[in-house]
Enzyme design. Structure first.
Site, PDB file in Angstrom:
ATOM      1  N   CYS A 118       0.919  -1.359  -0.007  1.00 50.86           N
ATOM      2  CA  CYS A 118      -0.201   0.103   0.113  1.00 50.86           C
ATOM      3  C   CYS A 118       0.895   1.441  -0.103  1.00 50.86           C
ATOM      4  CB  CYS A 118      -1.027   0.017   1.027  1.00 50.86           C
ATOM      5  SG  CYS A 118      -0.163  -0.059   2.812  1.00 50.86           S
ATOM      6  N   HIS A 168      -2.296   0.987   6.959  1.00 48.64           N
ATOM      7  CA  HIS A 168      -2.516   1.023   5.518  1.00 48.64           C
ATOM      8  C   HIS A 168      -2.786   2.173   5.139  1.00 48.64           C
ATOM      9  CE1 HIS A 168      -4.125  -1.333   2.087  1.00 48.64           C
ATOM     10  NE2 HIS A 168      -5.011  -0.452   1.780  1.00 48.64           N
ATOM     11  N   HIS A 180      -5.808   1.952  -3.940  1.00 50.06           N
ATOM     12  CA  HIS A 180      -4.897   1.426  -2.946  1.00 50.06           C
ATOM     13  C   HIS A 180      -4.684  -0.057  -3.415  1.00 50.06           C
ATOM     14  CE1 HIS A 180      -7.805  -0.808  -0.158  1.00 50.06           C
ATOM     15  NE2 HIS A 180      -8.556  -0.501  -1.456  1.00 50.06           N
TER      16      HIS A 180
END
Length: 225
Positions: A118, A168, A180
């Site tokens: 990510c 994240h 993402h």
């Protein structure tokens, strides 16, 4: 001795950096052209290095030393204004959307196409316009300017995780959507677009439950010297 006093090298090809001298699990990757410094040479099979652009350290397999060349000029971080970063955001967004169209999967430690984690996707996307971010999601959260979720703008970073730490990150695309790279344990394996909503699909709902907040990139990482 500070890292800035150590000899500097440039990567002649994309290289893997690992989280231990056993060189099994990726910590990050160094794309061709990146600069690094060798911190120690205490292992026969691996050496510790620090990447100059984001001050990130890891283990480089000794066999990959052949892919480094001495860099006398040295890495010089470039100041980029907040206004200029805003001007470059369409290219950042375009980078992530182009990456999504390639065959890819989520790769822990991945910062080199086509497979990213990510924060690696975020770092690569901003790198393509000459803006450096720190490597990990929690570092990127600390580095960005906090933004209220009601005032999101295109190109803001969205952070997810636990109450204690961001784990994240995604890039806001507008209309309540973000792009993402996520792992199969969350319902997808690779780059996708999800909704900031508890009414979305499985992946969107899973991440929305972990939402921490958002941040705006207003500067480029200049290092610790």
């Amino acid at each position: 001795m500070s890292n800035s006093k150590l000899p500097e090298y440039q990567c002649l090809t994309d290289l893997n950096l690992y989280d231990s001298p056993e060189c099994v699990r990726l910590a990050t990757q160094a794309a061709k052209g990146r600069h690094l410094r060798i911190i120690s040479n205490q292992q026969d099979t691996a050496i510790t290095v620090c990447l100059c652009e984001d001050d990130y350290s890891g283990w480089l397999a000794a066999e990959d030393l052949q892919f480094l060349k001495p860099e006398e000029a040295g890495y010089q971080p470039q100041f980029v204004s907040a206004a200029e970063i805003q001007h470059r955001l369409p290219a950042v967004i375009a980078f992530t959307q182009a990456a999504k169209e390639q065959d890819n999967y989520y790769l822990w430690g991945g910062t080199v196409a086509p497979n990213y984690d990510c924060s690696g996707l975020m770092q690569a996307a901003f790198k393509c316009v000459g803006v450096w971010l720190p490597r990990d999601a929690y570092q990127q959260e600390d580095f960005t300017q906090p933004v209220d979720m009601t005032e999101l703008q295109l190109g803001d970073l969205i952070f997810f995780g636990t109450p204690k730490k961001a784990t994240h990150v995604g890039l806001y695309l507008g209309n309540g959507c973000y792009i993402h790279s996520s792992g199969k344990d969350q319902g997808r394996n690779g780059i996708g677009i999800d909704q900031l909503s508890e009414q979305g699909d499985q992946v969107s709902r899973s991440y929305y439950q972990q939402l921490r907040g958002a941040g705006r990139v207003v500067k480029s990482y200049l290092g610790n010297g």
